[in-house]
Design a protein around this motif. Structure first.
Motif, PDB file in Angstrom:
ATOM      1  N   PRO A 121       0.811  -1.224   0.000  1.00 54.10           N
ATOM      2  CA  PRO A 121       0.000   0.000   0.000  1.00 54.10           C
ATOM      3  C   PRO A 121       0.845   1.276   0.000  1.00 54.10           C
ATOM      4  O   PRO A 121       0.513   2.245  -0.680  1.00 54.10           O
ATOM      5  CB  PRO A 121      -0.838  -0.091   1.278  1.00 54.10           C
ATOM      6  N   ALA A 122       1.939   1.261   0.737  1.00 53.52           N
ATOM      7  CA  ALA A 122       2.799   2.449   0.792  1.00 53.52           C
ATOM      8  C   ALA A 122       3.397   2.750  -0.582  1.00 53.52           C
ATOM      9  O   ALA A 122       3.409   3.910  -1.014  1.00 53.52           O
ATOM     10  CB  ALA A 122       3.907   2.249   1.821  1.00 53.52           C
ATOM     11  N   MET A 123       3.870   1.724  -1.259  1.00 56.92           N
ATOM     12  CA  MET A 123       4.486   1.939  -2.580  1.00 56.92           C
ATOM     13  C   MET A 123       3.438   2.235  -3.647  1.00 56.92           C
ATOM     14  O   MET A 123       3.688   3.043  -4.540  1.00 56.92           O
ATOM     15  CB  MET A 123       5.332   0.728  -2.964  1.00 56.92           C
ATOM     16  N   ALA A 124       2.280   1.605  -3.570  1.00 52.97           N
ATOM     17  CA  ALA A 124       1.219   1.892  -4.542  1.00 52.97           C
ATOM     18  C   ALA A 124       0.815   3.357  -4.449  1.00 52.97           C
ATOM     19  O   ALA A 124       0.619   4.026  -5.462  1.00 52.97           O
ATOM     20  CB  ALA A 124       0.027   0.979  -4.299  1.00 52.97           C
ATOM     21  N   GLN A 125       0.736   3.845  -3.227  1.00 51.00           N
ATOM     22  CA  GLN A 125       0.387   5.254  -3.025  1.00 51.00           C
ATOM     23  C   GLN A 125       1.513   6.166  -3.518  1.00 51.00           C
ATOM     24  O   GLN A 125       1.274   7.147  -4.223  1.00 51.00           O
ATOM     25  CB  GLN A 125       0.095   5.503  -1.551  1.00 51.00           C
ATOM     26  N   LYS A 126       2.744   5.827  -3.163  1.00 50.39           N
ATOM     27  CA  LYS A 126       3.899   6.651  -3.563  1.00 50.39           C
ATOM     28  C   LYS A 126       4.029   6.747  -5.083  1.00 50.39           C
ATOM     29  O   LYS A 126       4.300   7.809  -5.628  1.00 50.39           O
ATOM     30  CB  LYS A 126       5.183   6.058  -2.974  1.00 50.39           C
ATOM     31  N   LEU A 127       3.831   5.611  -5.772  1.00 47.98           N
ATOM     32  CA  LEU A 127       4.015   5.564  -7.223  1.00 47.98           C
ATOM     33  C   LEU A 127       2.723   5.796  -7.993  1.00 47.98           C
ATOM     34  O   LEU A 127       2.728   5.801  -9.222  1.00 47.98           O
ATOM     35  CB  LEU A 127       4.622   4.212  -7.632  1.00 47.98           C
ATOM     36  N   ASN A 128       1.611   5.962  -7.254  1.00 50.11           N
ATOM     37  CA  ASN A 128       0.303   6.161  -7.873  1.00 50.11           C
ATOM     38  C   ASN A 128      -0.021   5.024  -8.847  1.00 50.11           C
ATOM     39  O   ASN A 128      -0.361   5.267 -10.009  1.00 50.11           O
ATOM     40  CB  ASN A 128       0.220   7.530  -8.561  1.00 50.11           C
ATOM     41  N   ILE A 129       0.095   3.806  -8.359  1.00 41.93           N
ATOM     42  CA  ILE A 129      -0.229   2.639  -9.184  1.00 41.93           C
ATOM     43  C   ILE A 129      -1.410   1.900  -8.548  1.00 41.93           C
ATOM     44  O   ILE A 129      -1.615   1.955  -7.336  1.00 41.93           O
ATOM     45  CB  ILE A 129       0.976   1.701  -9.375  1.00 41.93           C
ATOM     46  N   LYS A 130      -2.170   1.228  -9.387  1.00 39.46           N
ATOM     47  CA  LYS A 130      -3.393   0.564  -8.933  1.00 39.46           C
ATOM     48  C   LYS A 130      -3.269  -0.956  -8.878  1.00 39.46           C
ATOM     49  O   LYS A 130      -4.124  -1.609  -8.276  1.00 39.46           O
ATOM     50  CB  LYS A 130      -4.570   0.929  -9.855  1.00 39.46           C
ATOM     51  N   GLU A 131      -2.226  -1.516  -9.511  1.00 43.42           N
ATOM     52  CA  GLU A 131      -2.064  -2.962  -9.453  1.00 43.42           C
ATOM     53  C   GLU A 131      -0.598  -3.340  -9.517  1.00 43.42           C
ATOM     54  O   GLU A 131       0.229  -2.599 -10.063  1.00 43.42           O
ATOM     55  CB  GLU A 131      -2.858  -3.680 -10.546  1.00 43.42           C
ATOM     56  N   VAL A 132      -0.306  -4.493  -8.926  1.00 40.91           N
ATOM     57  CA  VAL A 132       1.050  -5.032  -8.872  1.00 40.91           C
ATOM     58  C   VAL A 132       0.948  -6.516  -9.179  1.00 40.91           C
ATOM     59  O   VAL A 132       0.049  -7.200  -8.674  1.00 40.91           O
ATOM     60  CB  VAL A 132       1.681  -4.809  -7.476  1.00 40.91           C
ATOM     61  N   TYR A 133       1.883  -7.008  -9.980  1.00 34.11           N
ATOM     62  CA  TYR A 133       1.923  -8.431 -10.306  1.00 34.11           C
ATOM     63  C   TYR A 133       2.904  -9.155  -9.398  1.00 34.11           C
ATOM     64  O   TYR A 133       3.892  -8.578  -8.948  1.00 34.11           O
ATOM     65  CB  TYR A 133       2.320  -8.637 -11.777  1.00 34.11           C
ATOM     66  N   GLY A 134       2.612 -10.406  -9.161  1.00 34.52           N
ATOM     67  CA  GLY A 134       3.517 -11.304  -8.457  1.00 34.52           C
ATOM     68  C   GLY A 134       3.752 -12.493  -9.365  1.00 34.52           C
ATOM     69  O   GLY A 134       2.787 -13.144  -9.792  1.00 34.52           O
ATOM     70  N   ILE A 135       4.990 -12.753  -9.700  1.00 34.05           N
ATOM     71  CA  ILE A 135       5.331 -13.840 -10.622  1.00 34.05           C
ATOM     72  C   ILE A 135       6.405 -14.688  -9.961  1.00 34.05           C
ATOM     73  O   ILE A 135       7.429 -14.157  -9.510  1.00 34.05           O
ATOM     74  CB  ILE A 135       5.846 -13.290 -11.969  1.00 34.05           C
ATOM     75  N   CYS A 136       6.166 -15.984  -9.882  1.00 30.45           N
ATOM     76  CA  CYS A 136       7.171 -16.866  -9.288  1.00 30.45           C
ATOM     77  C   CYS A 136       7.096 -18.247  -9.924  1.00 30.45           C
ATOM     78  O   CYS A 136       6.137 -18.560 -10.648  1.00 30.45           O
ATOM     79  CB  CYS A 136       6.997 -16.961  -7.770  1.00 30.45           C
ATOM     80  N   LEU A 137       8.118 -19.035  -9.680  1.00 25.44           N
ATOM     81  CA  LEU A 137       8.096 -20.408 -10.141  1.00 25.44           C
ATOM     82  C   LEU A 137       6.978 -21.159  -9.425  1.00 25.44           C
ATOM     83  O   LEU A 137       6.785 -20.986  -8.213  1.00 25.44           O
ATOM     84  CB  LEU A 137       9.431 -21.091  -9.861  1.00 25.44           C
ATOM     85  N   ALA A 138       6.261 -21.999 -10.148  1.00 22.30           N
ATOM     86  CA  ALA A 138       5.163 -22.758  -9.545  1.00 22.30           C
ATOM     87  C   ALA A 138       5.676 -23.659  -8.429  1.00 22.30           C
ATOM     88  O   ALA A 138       4.978 -23.880  -7.439  1.00 22.30           O
ATOM     89  CB  ALA A 138       4.446 -23.571 -10.624  1.00 22.30           C
ATOM     90  N   GLU A 139       6.904 -24.148  -8.553  1.00 18.86           N
ATOM     91  CA  GLU A 139       7.464 -25.029  -7.524  1.00 18.86           C
ATOM     92  C   GLU A 139       7.819 -24.273  -6.235  1.00 18.86           C
ATOM     93  O   GLU A 139       8.032 -24.888  -5.194  1.00 18.86           O
ATOM     94  CB  GLU A 139       8.683 -25.767  -8.049  1.00 18.86           C
ATOM     95  N   ASN A 140       7.855 -22.954  -6.289  1.00 18.24           N
ATOM     96  CA  ASN A 140       8.156 -22.149  -5.107  1.00 18.24           C
ATOM     97  C   ASN A 140       6.859 -21.945  -4.319  1.00 18.24           C
ATOM     98  O   ASN A 140       6.289 -20.855  -4.258  1.00 18.24           O
ATOM     99  CB  ASN A 140       8.787 -20.819  -5.514  1.00 18.24           C
ATOM    100  N   THR A 141       6.403 -23.017  -3.707  1.00 16.14           N
ATOM    101  CA  THR A 141       5.098 -22.999  -3.032  1.00 16.14           C
ATOM    102  C   THR A 141       5.052 -21.993  -1.883  1.00 16.14           C
ATOM    103  O   THR A 141       3.998 -21.430  -1.610  1.00 16.14           O
ATOM    104  CB  THR A 141       4.716 -24.406  -2.542  1.00 16.14           C
ATOM    105  N   ALA A 142       6.166 -21.765  -1.214  1.00 16.05           N
ATOM    106  CA  ALA A 142       6.184 -20.777  -0.126  1.00 16.05           C
ATOM    107  C   ALA A 142       5.885 -19.377  -0.677  1.00 16.05           C
ATOM    108  O   ALA A 142       5.111 -18.618  -0.086  1.00 16.05           O
ATOM    109  CB  ALA A 142       7.521 -20.798   0.599  1.00 16.05           C
ATOM    110  N   SER A 143       6.474 -19.038  -1.810  1.00  7.35           N
ATOM    111  CA  SER A 143       6.243 -17.723  -2.405  1.00  7.35           C
ATOM    112  C   SER A 143       4.812 -17.605  -2.912  1.00  7.35           C
ATOM    113  O   SER A 143       4.171 -16.552  -2.749  1.00  7.35           O
ATOM    114  CB  SER A 143       7.241 -17.474  -3.538  1.00  7.35           C
ATOM    115  N   VAL A 144       4.296 -18.665  -3.518  1.00  5.69           N
ATOM    116  CA  VAL A 144       2.902 -18.660  -3.963  1.00  5.69           C
ATOM    117  C   VAL A 144       1.985 -18.403  -2.772  1.00  5.69           C
ATOM    118  O   VAL A 144       1.049 -17.602  -2.845  1.00  5.69           O
ATOM    119  CB  VAL A 144       2.539 -19.986  -4.662  1.00  5.69           C
TER     120      VAL A 144
END
Length: 170
Positions: A114-137
């Protein structure tokens, strides 16, 4: 940048963090999931820190900030926003292996977004990771990201099974 949570502080890098950045980059998970963030020496880590600090006042980042524990002031990882090819933004984070499994990544990402979305005036952020990285998912899910794709995609320059998610700032 100075975001405080119950257990963590997200702050700006300084060159005296080079040793801990180097050490945090040496674990097997870093080598496996973010090999471009493995530093071969303290000097290489220091050079990376200098570059990252130079980007703090830019409009396009990357915006990378260390995660420090409040109780003992240990640098345990980082959280970041980087622009991707289409000009949208992607979250990144890493917690050093000896500190994983304690909810630190989730706590940091929830405070940071939320802090960075407000600072950069952005409405969405993507999260991309390896499917095998279950902790990150799982971290992405706990932080409100919604899966929009799972399948073959490019990750770290190689075609791999990935999960792509999106978080929307309201």
């Amino acid at each position: 940048m100075n975001i405080k949570t119950l257990r963590l502080t997200i702050t700006t890098f300084s060159s005296d963090m080079a040793q801990s950045v180097y050490e945090n980059s040496q674990d097997d998970d870093t080598r496996r999931f973010v090999p471009d963030e493995v530093y071969e020496s303290v000097e290489e880590a220091r050079a990376a820190i200098e570059f990252l600090v130079s980007r703090y006042d830019s409009d396009d980042g990357p915006f990378v900030y260390p995660i420090i524990t409040n109780d003992d002031s240990k640098n345990i990882g980082y959280v970041q926003l980087c622009q991707i090819d289409d000009g949208s933004w992607e979250i990144g984070y890493h917690i050093a292996k000896q500190f994983t499994g304690q909810g630190y990544a989730t706590e940091a990402v929830k405070a940071f977004l939320p802090a960075m979305a407000q600072k950069l005036n952005i409405k969405e952020v993507y999260g991309i990771c390896l499917a095998e990285n279950t902790a990150s998912v799982r971290v992405l899910e706990k932080c409100g990201f919604v899966q929009i794709f799972q399948g073959l995609g490019v990750y770290q320059g190689k075609e791999s099974e990935i999960v792509k998610t999106v978080w929307k700032f309201i």
